[in-house]
Design a protein around this motif. Sequence first.
Motif, mmCIF file in Angstrom:
data_model
loop_
_atom_site.group_PDB
_atom_site.id
_atom_site.type_symbol
_atom_site.label_atom_id
_atom_site.label_comp_id
_atom_site.label_asym_id
_atom_site.label_seq_id
_atom_site.Cartn_x
_atom_site.Cartn_y
_atom_site.Cartn_z
ATOM 1 N N VAL A 48 0.872 -1.174 0.000
ATOM 2 C CA VAL A 48 0.000 0.000 0.000
ATOM 3 C C VAL A 48 0.907 1.222 0.000
ATOM 4 C CG1 VAL A 48 -1.857 1.220 1.171
ATOM 5 C CG2 VAL A 48 -1.743 -1.271 1.291
ATOM 6 N N ARG A 49 0.907 1.939 -1.102
ATOM 7 C CA ARG A 49 1.815 3.070 -1.264
ATOM 8 C C ARG A 49 1.491 4.228 -0.322
ATOM 9 N NH1 ARG A 49 1.428 0.767 -6.598
ATOM 10 N NH2 ARG A 49 -0.545 1.819 -6.989
ATOM 11 N N GLU A 50 0.227 4.429 -0.019
ATOM 12 C CA GLU A 50 -0.155 5.555 0.834
ATOM 13 C C GLU A 50 -0.706 5.101 2.178
ATOM 14 O OE1 GLU A 50 -2.617 8.291 -1.354
ATOM 15 O OE2 GLU A 50 -1.249 8.259 -3.061
ATOM 16 N N LYS A 51 -1.937 4.586 2.225
ATOM 17 C CA LYS A 51 -2.582 4.342 3.514
ATOM 18 C C LYS A 51 -3.345 3.022 3.524
ATOM 19 C CE LYS A 51 -5.640 6.855 6.690
ATOM 20 N NZ LYS A 51 -6.426 8.077 6.811
ATOM 21 N N LEU A 52 -3.084 2.221 4.540
ATOM 22 C CA LEU A 52 -3.785 0.967 4.787
ATOM 23 C C LEU A 52 -4.703 1.180 5.978
ATOM 24 C CD1 LEU A 52 -4.284 -2.137 4.692
ATOM 25 C CD2 LEU A 52 -2.159 -2.401 6.000
ATOM 26 N N VAL A 53 -6.004 0.939 5.782
ATOM 27 C CA VAL A 53 -6.976 1.085 6.863
ATOM 28 C C VAL A 53 -7.623 -0.272 7.092
ATOM 29 C CG1 VAL A 53 -9.018 2.294 7.699
ATOM 30 C CG2 VAL A 53 -7.435 3.469 6.168
ATOM 31 N N ILE A 54 -7.451 -0.793 8.306
ATOM 32 C CA ILE A 54 -8.066 -2.064 8.680
ATOM 33 C C ILE A 54 -9.153 -1.759 9.695
ATOM 34 C CG2 ILE A 54 -7.682 -4.367 9.628
ATOM 35 C CD1 ILE A 54 -4.688 -3.991 8.870
ATOM 36 N N TYR A 55 -10.392 -2.036 9.324
ATOM 37 C CA TYR A 55 -11.530 -1.749 10.202
ATOM 38 C C TYR A 55 -11.721 -2.879 11.206
ATOM 39 C CZ TYR A 55 -12.368 2.189 7.183
ATOM 40 O OH TYR A 55 -12.219 3.377 6.511
ATOM 41 N N SER A 56 -12.629 -2.721 12.145
ATOM 42 C CA SER A 56 -12.805 -3.658 13.255
ATOM 43 C C SER A 56 -13.092 -5.082 12.798
ATOM 44 C CB SER A 56 -13.910 -3.172 14.191
ATOM 45 O OG SER A 56 -15.146 -3.129 13.500
ATOM 46 N N THR A 57 -13.702 -5.258 11.640
ATOM 47 C CA THR A 57 -14.011 -6.591 11.131
ATOM 48 C C THR A 57 -12.945 -7.092 10.159
ATOM 49 O OG1 THR A 57 -15.338 -5.569 9.387
ATOM 50 C CG2 THR A 57 -16.509 -6.282 11.381
ATOM 51 N N GLY A 58 -11.929 -6.287 9.903
ATOM 52 C CA GLY A 58 -10.919 -6.620 8.902
ATOM 53 C C GLY A 58 -9.814 -7.521 9.414
ATOM 54 N N LYS A 59 -9.321 -8.386 8.513
ATOM 55 C CA LYS A 59 -8.211 -9.295 8.821
ATOM 56 C C LYS A 59 -7.243 -9.247 7.643
ATOM 57 C CE LYS A 59 -11.184 -12.415 11.382
ATOM 58 N NZ LYS A 59 -11.754 -13.761 11.477
ATOM 59 N N VAL A 60 -5.999 -8.862 7.911
ATOM 60 C CA VAL A 60 -4.976 -8.787 6.877
ATOM 61 C C VAL A 60 -3.829 -9.698 7.289
ATOM 62 C CG1 VAL A 60 -3.356 -7.285 5.661
ATOM 63 C CG2 VAL A 60 -5.623 -6.427 6.275
ATOM 64 N N SER A 61 -3.443 -10.592 6.383
ATOM 65 C CA SER A 61 -2.335 -11.498 6.683
ATOM 66 C C SER A 61 -1.470 -11.668 5.449
ATOM 67 C CB SER A 61 -2.861 -12.856 7.158
ATOM 68 O OG SER A 61 -3.630 -13.460 6.140
ATOM 69 N N GLY A 62 -0.180 -11.942 5.695
ATOM 70 C CA GLY A 62 0.752 -12.148 4.596
ATOM 71 C C GLY A 62 1.949 -11.235 4.725
ATOM 72 N N LYS A 63 2.493 -10.851 3.576
ATOM 73 C CA LYS A 63 3.631 -9.929 3.533
ATOM 74 C C LYS A 63 3.068 -8.545 3.219
ATOM 75 C CE LYS A 63 8.135 -9.340 1.399
ATOM 76 N NZ LYS A 63 9.097 -9.908 0.431
ATOM 77 N N ILE A 64 3.105 -7.652 4.199
ATOM 78 C CA ILE A 64 2.444 -6.353 4.091
ATOM 79 C C ILE A 64 3.480 -5.236 4.165
ATOM 80 C CG2 ILE A 64 0.840 -4.760 5.203
ATOM 81 C CD1 ILE A 64 0.353 -8.468 5.493
ATOM 82 N N ARG A 65 3.410 -4.308 3.207
ATOM 83 C CA ARG A 65 4.222 -3.090 3.192
ATOM 84 C C ARG A 65 3.247 -1.921 3.057
ATOM 85 N NH1 ARG A 65 6.537 -6.919 0.331
ATOM 86 N NH2 ARG A 65 5.673 -6.274 -1.651
ATOM 87 N N TYR A 66 3.515 -0.856 3.791
ATOM 88 C CA TYR A 66 2.585 0.274 3.768
ATOM 89 C C TYR A 66 3.306 1.579 4.020
ATOM 90 C CZ TYR A 66 3.004 -0.152 8.811
ATOM 91 O OH TYR A 66 3.501 -0.202 10.084
ATOM 92 N N GLY A 67 2.669 2.678 3.585
ATOM 93 C CA GLY A 67 3.158 4.017 3.893
ATOM 94 C C GLY A 67 2.673 4.453 5.264
ATOM 95 N N LYS A 68 1.369 4.367 5.485
ATOM 96 C CA LYS A 68 0.734 4.664 6.776
ATOM 97 C C LYS A 68 -0.267 3.553 7.048
ATOM 98 C CE LYS A 68 0.927 9.679 6.212
ATOM 99 N NZ LYS A 68 0.151 10.914 6.110
ATOM 100 N N VAL A 69 -0.544 3.320 8.321
ATOM 101 C CA VAL A 69 -1.522 2.297 8.670
ATOM 102 C C VAL A 69 -2.447 2.821 9.769
ATOM 103 C CG1 VAL A 69 -0.087 1.139 10.404
ATOM 104 C CG2 VAL A 69 -1.871 -0.153 9.247
ATOM 105 N N VAL A 70 -3.730 2.456 9.661
ATOM 106 C CA VAL A 70 -4.724 2.733 10.695
ATOM 107 C C VAL A 70 -5.419 1.409 10.974
ATOM 108 C CG1 VAL A 70 -6.836 3.979 11.284
ATOM 109 C CG2 VAL A 70 -5.097 5.094 9.890
#
Length: 184
Positions: A123-145
């Motif tokens: 994610v070049r700019e912003k990754l937003v994971i909400y309360s029901t969200g699940k992200v797994s794997g190899k993750i690269r980000y600019g900003k995260v919420v």
Amino acid sequence: MLKSDTFFGGKRETPTPNSPFSASSNLTSGSTSNIPKASNPVSTPVNHSSSSTNEIGSKLIVGPNIKLKGVEITDCDTLVVEGRVEATMNSRVIHIAEKGAFKGSAEIDLAEIYGEFDGDLTVREKLVIYSTGKVSGKIRYGKVVIEEGGQLTGEVQVGTTSSSKPAATPASSVTSSAAATAVV
């Protein structure tokens, strides 16, 4: 001469269903100013909807109960995942709905995750994971919420370049379930 009642049930001179004009001398029978007036109601909604499409760019929606597997998604400004997608993509925005799931690799500007993402995510700019969200794997980000309840699992790295420039935080194996809203 064309009249507005011709479009709404009046008698036509020819039975062509796709043409608002008759084949007779309507175009040359005197008043050509009626032609633009007759076509304006037809063209106004089309112009309005096409201008709103241009504002949002190209958008692909994978609806609920749809499975899209083994594709490469290109030239798509926004991908909305309500079903299941297994793909490789490079886009501007991905929005994964609460019941949606994406598996594969994605390089994007903005990610909004309500559902599940599994794979390689940049994610070049912003990754937003909400309360029901699940992200797994190899993750690269600019900003995260990460909203309270959101989950982030795997190899996580700040910064979107993988090798040439050192990241602000080194890559690490992380399992996180946010207890409060986190902004990095």
